[in-house]
Design a protein around this motif. Structure first.
Motif, PDB file in Angstrom:
ATOM      1  N   LYS A   1       0.751  -1.114   0.007  1.00  0.00           N
ATOM      2  CA  LYS A   1       0.000  -0.043  -0.264  1.00  0.00           C
ATOM      3  C   LYS A   1       0.914   1.452   0.069  1.00  0.00           C
ATOM      4  O   LYS A   1       0.388   2.155  -0.691  1.00  0.00           O
ATOM      5  CB  LYS A   1      -0.926  -0.127   1.054  1.00  0.00           C
ATOM      6  N   LYS A   2       1.978   1.307   0.828  1.00  0.00           N
ATOM      7  CA  LYS A   2       2.918   2.528   0.778  1.00  0.00           C
ATOM      8  C   LYS A   2       3.539   2.826  -0.494  1.00  0.00           C
ATOM      9  O   LYS A   2       3.569   3.696  -0.994  1.00  0.00           O
ATOM     10  CB  LYS A   2       3.882   2.205   1.966  1.00  0.00           C
TER      11      LYS A   2
ATOM     12  N   ARG B   1       0.887   3.648  -3.296  1.00  0.00           N
ATOM     13  CA  ARG B   1       0.545   5.161  -3.082  1.00  0.00           C
ATOM     14  C   ARG B   1       1.751   6.130  -3.481  1.00  0.00           C
ATOM     15  O   ARG B   1       1.158   7.154  -4.272  1.00  0.00           O
ATOM     16  CB  ARG B   1       0.111   5.413  -1.440  1.00  0.00           C
TER      17      ARG B   1
END
Length: 128
Positions: free
Chosen positions: A54-55, A58
């Motif tokens: 997710k990091k 993003r």
């Protein structure tokens, strides 16, 4: 790029309007993603639900906000693995990622990655 009016959500019976390049309203997009996540293998589900993915996703979208398909110009919504993870592609390496709008990602998945029941036609992943 010319302006296009919003269209109805693709979910049967839903009258919510969605912008060009989108298929589902927010409510049904969540539902479709939950169903897709449930269909993934446990290894893929673990990767795509991880804080690390997710990091990276993003940050990649912030650094590459426009679809990489020539002439598209739409905002990136999907991060694709150039070499699929199941074929040895590095899951978190930016050099193995490509940003696409959902329409272009779906088109690529259908034509090259064996998505939507089609045969796989070589290099390229279809990971969201």
């Amino acid at each position: 790029m010319p302006w296009s009016p919003p269209k109805p959500c693709a979910h049967p019976g839903c009258r919510a309007l969605v912008p060009r390049g989108e298929r589902w309203c927010q409510e049904h997009r969540r539902e479709v993603r939950r169903e897709a996540d449930a269909a993934r293998s446990p290894e893929r589900r673990k990767l795509y639900n991880s804080a690390a993915w997710k990091k990276v996703r993003r940050a990649f979208i912030l650094a590459h906000p426009v679809c990489s398909t020539p002439g598209c110009g739409m905002p990136v919504t999907d991060v694709d693995h150039v070499v699929p993870v199941e074929q040895g592609g590095a899951p978190l390496s930016w050099s193995n990622l490509d940003g696409k709008c959902h329409a272009c990602h779906s088109r690529k998945t259908a034509s090259r990655d064996g998505g939507f029941g089609n045969p796989r036609r070589g290099g390229g992943g279809s990971d969201l």
